[in-house]
Design a protein around this motif. Structure first.
Motif, PDB file in Angstrom:
ATOM      1  N   PHE A 108       3.282  10.034   2.130  1.00 19.14           N
ATOM      2  CA  PHE A 108       1.939  10.578   1.907  1.00 19.14           C
ATOM      3  C   PHE A 108       1.937  11.969   2.527  1.00 19.14           C
ATOM      4  CE2 PHE A 108       1.041   5.980   2.079  1.00 19.14           C
ATOM      5  CZ  PHE A 108       0.377   5.838   0.872  1.00 19.14           C
ATOM      6  N   ASN A 136       0.724  -1.022  14.345  1.00 24.06           N
ATOM      7  CA  ASN A 136      -0.190  -0.278  13.470  1.00 24.06           C
ATOM      8  C   ASN A 136       0.521   0.940  12.875  1.00 24.06           C
ATOM      9  OD1 ASN A 136      -2.377  -1.942  13.933  1.00 24.06           O
ATOM     10  ND2 ASN A 136      -3.016  -0.812  15.749  1.00 24.06           N
ATOM     11  N   GLY A 137       0.307   1.139  11.576  1.00 28.00           N
ATOM     12  CA  GLY A 137       0.892   2.308  10.910  1.00 28.00           C
ATOM     13  C   GLY A 137       2.358   2.138  10.555  1.00 28.00           C
ATOM     14  N   ALA A 138       2.905   0.923  10.714  1.00 23.94           N
ATOM     15  CA  ALA A 138       4.337   0.698  10.465  1.00 23.94           C
ATOM     16  C   ALA A 138       4.680   0.732   8.979  1.00 23.94           C
ATOM     17  CB  ALA A 138       4.759  -0.652  11.059  1.00 23.94           C
ATOM     18  N   GLY A 139       3.663   0.478   8.111  1.00 22.51           N
ATOM     19  CA  GLY A 139       3.934   0.527   6.670  1.00 22.51           C
ATOM     20  C   GLY A 139       3.716  -0.803   5.953  1.00 22.51           C
ATOM     21  N   LYS A 140       3.144  -1.781   6.641  1.00 19.24           N
ATOM     22  CA  LYS A 140       2.988  -3.131   6.061  1.00 19.24           C
ATOM     23  C   LYS A 140       2.082  -3.114   4.817  1.00 19.24           C
ATOM     24  CE  LYS A 140       1.184  -4.650   9.912  1.00 19.24           C
ATOM     25  NZ  LYS A 140       1.207  -3.424  10.729  1.00 19.24           N
ATOM     26  N   SER A 141       0.895  -2.501   4.971  1.00 13.49           N
ATOM     27  CA  SER A 141      -0.041  -2.491   3.829  1.00 13.49           C
ATOM     28  C   SER A 141       0.539  -1.683   2.682  1.00 13.49           C
ATOM     29  CB  SER A 141      -1.379  -1.878   4.230  1.00 13.49           C
ATOM     30  OG  SER A 141      -1.985  -2.673   5.203  1.00 13.49           O
ATOM     31  N   SER A 142       1.213  -0.583   3.004  1.00 16.82           N
ATOM     32  CA  SER A 142       1.823   0.231   1.944  1.00 16.82           C
ATOM     33  C   SER A 142       2.809  -0.616   1.155  1.00 16.82           C
ATOM     34  CB  SER A 142       2.548   1.441   2.551  1.00 16.82           C
ATOM     35  OG  SER A 142       1.622   2.260   3.219  1.00 16.82           O
ATOM     36  N   ALA A 171       5.692   6.790   4.918  1.00 18.32           N
ATOM     37  CA  ALA A 171       5.118   5.462   5.176  1.00 18.32           C
ATOM     38  C   ALA A 171       6.186   4.381   5.077  1.00 18.32           C
ATOM     39  CB  ALA A 171       3.989   5.178   4.187  1.00 18.32           C
ATOM     40  N   HIS A 207      -1.088  -9.568  11.936  1.00 22.17           N
ATOM     41  CA  HIS A 207      -0.948  -9.046  13.300  1.00 22.17           C
ATOM     42  C   HIS A 207      -0.800 -10.148  14.334  1.00 22.17           C
ATOM     43  CE1 HIS A 207      -1.367  -4.708  13.176  1.00 22.17           C
ATOM     44  NE2 HIS A 207      -2.187  -4.861  12.143  1.00 22.17           N
TER      45      HIS A 207
HETATM   46  N1  LIG Z   1      -3.613   6.250   1.267  1.00 20.50           N
HETATM   47  C1  LIG Z   1      -2.994   6.866   2.273  1.00 20.50           C
HETATM   48  N2  LIG Z   1      -3.083   8.211   2.425  1.00 20.50           N
HETATM   49  C2  LIG Z   1      -2.438   8.841   3.434  1.00 20.50           C
HETATM   50  N3  LIG Z   1      -1.685   8.218   4.360  1.00 20.50           N
HETATM   51  C3  LIG Z   1      -1.572   6.888   4.268  1.00 20.50           C
HETATM   52  C4  LIG Z   1      -2.218   6.136   3.225  1.00 20.50           C
HETATM   53  N4  LIG Z   1      -1.912   4.825   3.382  1.00 20.50           N
HETATM   54  C5  LIG Z   1      -1.124   4.737   4.476  1.00 20.50           C
HETATM   55  N5  LIG Z   1      -0.925   5.985   4.999  1.00 20.50           N
HETATM   56  C6  LIG Z   1      -0.085   6.290   6.161  1.00 20.50           C
HETATM   57  O1  LIG Z   1       1.142   5.623   5.979  1.00 20.50           O
HETATM   58  C7  LIG Z   1       1.581   5.055   7.215  1.00 20.50           C
HETATM   59  C8  LIG Z   1       1.712   3.529   7.049  1.00 20.50           C
HETATM   60  O2  LIG Z   1       0.407   2.992   6.916  1.00 20.50           O
HETATM   61  P1  LIG Z   1       0.118   1.462   6.559  1.00 20.50           P
HETATM   62  O3  LIG Z   1      -1.356   1.322   6.390  1.00 20.50           O
HETATM   63  O4  LIG Z   1       0.985   1.053   5.442  1.00 20.50           O
HETATM   64  O5  LIG Z   1       0.604   0.755   7.903  1.00 20.50           O
HETATM   65  P2  LIG Z   1       0.258  -0.713   8.435  1.00 20.50           P
HETATM   66  O6  LIG Z   1       1.489  -1.211   9.081  1.00 20.50           O
HETATM   67  O7  LIG Z   1      -0.324  -1.528   7.349  1.00 20.50           O
HETATM   68  O8  LIG Z   1      -0.842  -0.406   9.532  1.00 20.50           O
HETATM   69  P3  LIG Z   1      -2.060  -1.340  10.046  1.00 20.50           P
HETATM   70  O9  LIG Z   1      -1.426  -2.505  10.733  1.00 20.50           O
HETATM   71  O10 LIG Z   1      -2.788  -0.450  10.992  1.00 20.50           O
HETATM   72  O11 LIG Z   1      -2.877  -1.743   8.836  1.00 20.50           O
HETATM   73  C9  LIG Z   1       0.561   5.443   8.274  1.00 20.50           C
HETATM   74  O12 LIG Z   1       1.028   6.604   8.911  1.00 20.50           O
HETATM   75  C10 LIG Z   1      -0.680   5.734   7.456  1.00 20.50           C
HETATM   76  O13 LIG Z   1      -1.499   6.689   8.100  1.00 20.50           O
END
Ligand SMILES: Nc1ncnc2c1ncn2[C@@H]1O[C@H](COP(=O)(O)OP(=O)(O)OP(=O)(O)O)[C@@H](O)[C@H]1O
Length: 304
Positions: free
Chosen positions: A55, A80-86, A60, A252
């Motif tokens: 991004f 948090n922010g590791a990339g799981k949701s992505s 991500a 989590h």
């Molecule tokens: N739509 C987006 N636009 C910009 N940056 C994004 C977007 N989605 C995720 N990111 C960035 O990508 C990285 C991974 O985010 P992601 O949400 O996948 O992590 P996560 O492990 O699911 O975090 P959490 O546990 O906090 O939900 C983070 O740095 C986040 O800020």
């Protein structure tokens, strides 16, 4: 050294109550897990190959590989922010990876076609509930079959016998999954009036009603009470054992993850840093470092 404070930082609800198993129970559970994974890895339900996503300047996901065996409960964890949701968004087609492939059984994609997700036997739940709060539980669950209804729209408005039969089948499927998840008593209630943990169960029912081969759960235990977590985790296990669904969850609550999953993959800063059984992950120094951000000692274990 792992500290309770470090671990608690990762959890959104109260910590999971440790489930005490005897050594024999634990050994046989491990043997069952190993057999299940070995049996089915030849033909994974889900395969991710070299997935990368950025991004702007933020990476991500970087070269993430993941295999999910049929009938497995597979967790993806990470700070948090590791990339799981992505990752989950790529698997469900909401994001297109910069590089890499997603494979469901025989089918391989650069970008997963979201509109055809159900046709490929994939369903998902969302981190923040995505229920229709002003509809009954029954109607919400039936929404999980909306793709079938759409397919028969023309026949429906013409009131054909086939449309009536599809409607009856859909109602029967909804009724069955409502019973399976012990929601009979609340099936006529508006979803928005129910306790949060019950709403989570309704969301699970909606995802299961089409009998998906692959079920993606996005933080299914976030925000629910300890008792609801225990109950919900049993329902997730039943979805695998009785309905045959392969399950991928991001979560989590490490305690629940370790108790429920066959294998766990760990992401940190978009990279997969570990992948293995809960016992292997608990003892992995890289995982402990990622979660606690401190130097590890040889005998340290992830405190869950
Ligand atoms: N739509 C987006 N636009 C910009 N940056 C994004 C977007 N989605 C995720 N990111 C960035 O990508 C990285 C991974 O985010 P992601 O949400 O996948 O992590 P996560 O492990 O699911 O975090 P959490 O546990 O906090 O939900 C983070 O740095 C986040 O800020």
């Amino acid at each position: 050294m792992a500290t309770g404070a470090g671990v608690l930082r990762l959890e959104e609800g109260p910590p999971a109550e440790p489930i005490h198993q005897s050594t024999r129970e634990r050994d046989s559970a491990t043997q069952r897990r190993t057999a299940r994974v070995a049996q089915t890895l030849a033909s994974p339900a889900l395969g991710l190959a070299k997935i990368s996503l950025t991004f702007g300047g933020v990476a991500a996901l970087r070269d993430v590989d993941l295999e999910v065996a049929r009938g497995e409960i597979r967790a993806v964890i990470g700070p948090n922010g590791a990339g799981k949701s992505s990752l989950l968004n790529i698997v469900s087609g909401l994001y297109r990876p910069d590089r890499g492939q997603v494979q469901f059984g025989e089918h391989s994609f650069d970008q997963v076609p979201t509109a055809r997700l159900a046709a490929h036997g994939v369903a998902r739940t969302f981190q923040n509930l995505a229920l229709f709060k002003g509809l009954s539980v029954f109607d919400n669950v039936q929404m999980g079959l909306a793709h079938r209804v759409r397919a028969g729209f023309l026949r429906q408005i013409m009131g054909s016998p086939l449309a009536r039969r599809i409607e009856e089948e859909n109602r029967a499927a909804a009724k069955e999954v409502i019973g399976f998840l012990h929601l009979d008593d609340v099936q006529d209630c508006f979803a928005g009036t129910l306790p949060y943990g019950v709403q989570k169960r309704v969301e699970l029912a909606r995802a299961l009603v089409a009998r998906p081969k692959l079920l993606l759960l996005d933080e299914p235990f976030a925000g629910v009470t300890l008792a609801e977590k225990q109950e919900l985790s049993q329902h997730v296990r039943n979805a695998r054992d009785s309905l045959g669904a392969t399950i991928v969850l991001i979560e989590h609550d490490i305690g629940i993850v370790m108790e429920l999953s066959d294998r766990v993959a760990v992401l940190d800063y978009g990279r997969k840093i570990a992948d293995g059984t809960p016992d292997q992950i608990r003892a992995d120094p890289a995982v402990i470092d990622a979660y606690l951000g401190v130097a590890h000692e040889d005998d340290t274990e992830l405190a869950v």
